[in-house]
Design an enzyme around this catalytic site. Structure first.
Site, PDB file in Angstrom:
ATOM      1  N   GLY A 405       0.804  -1.216   0.177  1.00 41.28           N
ATOM      2  CA  GLY A 405      -0.003   0.281   0.004  1.00 41.28           C
ATOM      3  C   GLY A 405       1.038   1.350   0.107  1.00 41.28           C
ATOM      4  O   GLY A 405       0.582   2.243  -0.889  1.00 41.28           O
ATOM      5  N   CYS A 406       1.848   1.291   0.620  1.00 38.85           N
ATOM      6  CA  CYS A 406       2.695   2.317   0.753  1.00 38.85           C
ATOM      7  C   CYS A 406       3.362   2.584  -0.484  1.00 38.85           C
ATOM      8  O   CYS A 406       3.736   3.720  -0.971  1.00 38.85           O
ATOM      9  CB  CYS A 406       3.715   2.412   1.932  1.00 38.85           C
ATOM     10  SG  CYS A 406       3.156   2.467   3.678  1.00 38.85           S
ATOM     11  N   ARG A 407       3.743   1.610  -1.142  1.00 38.43           N
ATOM     12  CA  ARG A 407       4.448   1.568  -2.460  1.00 38.43           C
ATOM     13  C   ARG A 407       3.462   2.343  -3.644  1.00 38.43           C
ATOM     14  O   ARG A 407       4.086   3.140  -4.175  1.00 38.43           O
ATOM     15  CB  ARG A 407       4.578   0.292  -3.118  1.00 38.43           C
ATOM     16  CG  ARG A 407       5.420   0.242  -4.534  1.00 38.43           C
ATOM     17  CD  ARG A 407       5.609  -1.341  -4.922  1.00 38.43           C
ATOM     18  NE  ARG A 407       5.810  -1.273  -6.496  1.00 38.43           N
ATOM     19  CZ  ARG A 407       6.038  -2.290  -7.071  1.00 38.43           C
ATOM     20  NH1 ARG A 407       6.009  -3.384  -6.586  1.00 38.43           N
ATOM     21  NH2 ARG A 407       6.332  -2.379  -8.405  1.00 38.43           N
TER      22      ARG A 407
END
Length: 441
Positions: A405-407
């Site tokens: 998700g952070c990517r």
């Protein structure tokens, strides 16, 4: 963590058909033109049968999580507990499935009539909160009630929650460098280890360190920067609020024969008594200290530097300086309790406003962090069985979800990563530094 699109009002209304199936409820809040496949434990489904990616809701508990926290937090609870499955991706690296989901799902506000039908169809039992997965931290309001925000005790507890998972687990995810901060890729084909070594090289050169100099590394993690500097002949002190990190780092220092030059302490940075350092590196710590504390933090660092000494601040930022500083519910509960982010402009302003420090360079490594997260997910995938055996499937699933998700967040400019370089001026506001950047990019 990535976020999902929001819309205006649901284009469909199933209230004339009696009780709604779970798939019909999904259509009512996400639209009936889905490109992903949705299936549910009541036998209903929605979306194309041949879709590559999809969501499988496999238990009533998952429904309760989604209903009682209708946001990223509810999705995360259902996913981490295994009650929601992302089809088309592995739990170690659900990036492709998560990206397809966030591209396709556009949550709508149901009409009052549709919302009433949804409530009747689900039953009141699903609106009663249940215990979250064990990986979840206390909500922010509970933490505020139990301890002063960013006190030494509460900061130590927040760091413990995230960093004292298991050194072995981190070895599986981070690889040999044991570096849990954004790498700097010298080229797109570079390996994670090459990129992390290059990041330390870049920080070292920006700080203009030379053999015999003294470095303070605040929030040093497993001591990667400390050991890199010591290998170049610099006397380096690192501090971390994670006891497990400090123990691992000290052993690595001994194993590398660096005890004459390197030390990592289990300590709050505010308890460092030494001063007159040639340089201070702060790599991935500013996110934890709170925006309201920036002035005090940078003043502390200024007090630890000799005149002409340099600070390199490396941290996750927002793309502007207006957004809410606090992280979303998922990140706050599962990843970085009490974490706050702001734009690089705020960081530079706070540094300038304390006086006596001049900002001489800044750069954004946003794309590099997306690549770093990609490689961490790949490591978790490669070591999945061992990682699950070490920390349990729920925690391993949490990490796969969080990193993927952070990517997406870094790829879509939801978040950035800035390095800011500053120098301590003399009492006349001058200092002797080269006219142009002296480091290799």
């Amino acid at each position: 963590m990535t976020t999902f699109k929001s819309g205006s009002s649901a284009p469909i209304d199933h209230t004339d058909t009696g009780k709604l199936t779970l798939a019909q409820i999904v259509e009512a809040v996400a639209g009936d033109d889905l490109n992903i496949r949705v299936t549910a434990y009541d036998g209903s489904s929605a979306g194309p049968e041949d879709a590559q990616f999809g969501l499988d809701l496999v238990s009533p508990r998952g429904t309760t999580y989604l209903v009682t926290a209708p946001s990223d937090l509810g999705l995360a609870r259902a996913y981490i507990s295994g009650d929601l499955v992302l089809r088309g991706g592995h739990p170690a690296d659900p990036y492709e499935a998560l990206r397809a989901l966030s591209d396709d799902v556009s949550f709508k506000r149901p009409s009052a009539r549709t919302l009433a039908a949804i409530t009747r169809s689900l039953g009141l039992e699903h609106f009663k909160p249940i215990a979250p997965p064990p990986q979840e931290a206390l909500p922010r309001w509970r933490r505020i009630a139990e301890g002063l925000r960013h006190s030494k005790t509460r900061d130590a507890e927040a760091i413990h929650h995230h960093y004292d998972v298991s050194n072995t687990f981190y070895e599986y995810v981070l690889g040999p460098s044991m570096t849990y901060t954004c790498a700097c890729y010298p080229e797109r084909a570079a390996s994670l280890e090459q990129a992390q070594e290059n990041k330390y090289r870049l920080v070292f050169e920006k700080l203009d360190l030379k053999p015999g100099d003294r470095l303070l590394d605040i929030g040093c993690g497993w001591g990667g920067m400390v050991r890199y500097a010591a290998r170049q002949g610099v006397k380096a002190l690192g501090v971390t609020l994670s006891r497990e990190q400090a123990e691992w780092a000290q052993k690595a220092i001994v194993d590398e024969g660096l005890t004459d030059l390197a030390e990592v302490r289990y300590s709050d940075y505010r308890d460092v008594s030494e001063g007159d350092f040639d340089a201070v590196s702060s790599i991935g710590l500013t996110e934890h200290i709170g925006v309201a504390n920036y002035a005090g933090y940078f003043s502390f660092i200024r007090g630890k530097l000799r005149v002409g000494g340099k600070l390199l601040n490396h941290c996750i930022t927002r793309p502007d300086n207006k957004a809410n500083k606090r992280a979303g519910s998922f990140i706050d509960r599962y990843v970085f309790p009490d974490g706050e982010l702001t734009g690089s402009g705020t960081i530079i302003t706070k540094l300038q406003d304390i006086g006596g420090m001049e900002v001489i360079h800044e750069e954004n490594l946003r794309e590099h962090y997306a690549m770093t997260l990609r490689d961490w997910n790949a490591n978790l995938l490669e070591n999945w069985d061992a990682a699950v055996a070490e920390v349990g499937e729920g925690t391993a699933r949490l990490w796969g979800l969080y990193m993927a998700g952070c990517r997406i967040g870094f790829e879509r400019n939801v978040v950035q990563l800035h390095q800011v370089l500053a120098v301590k001026l003399d009492d006349k506001g001058s200092v002797n530094v080269p006219l142009r950047p002296w480091w290799r990019p």
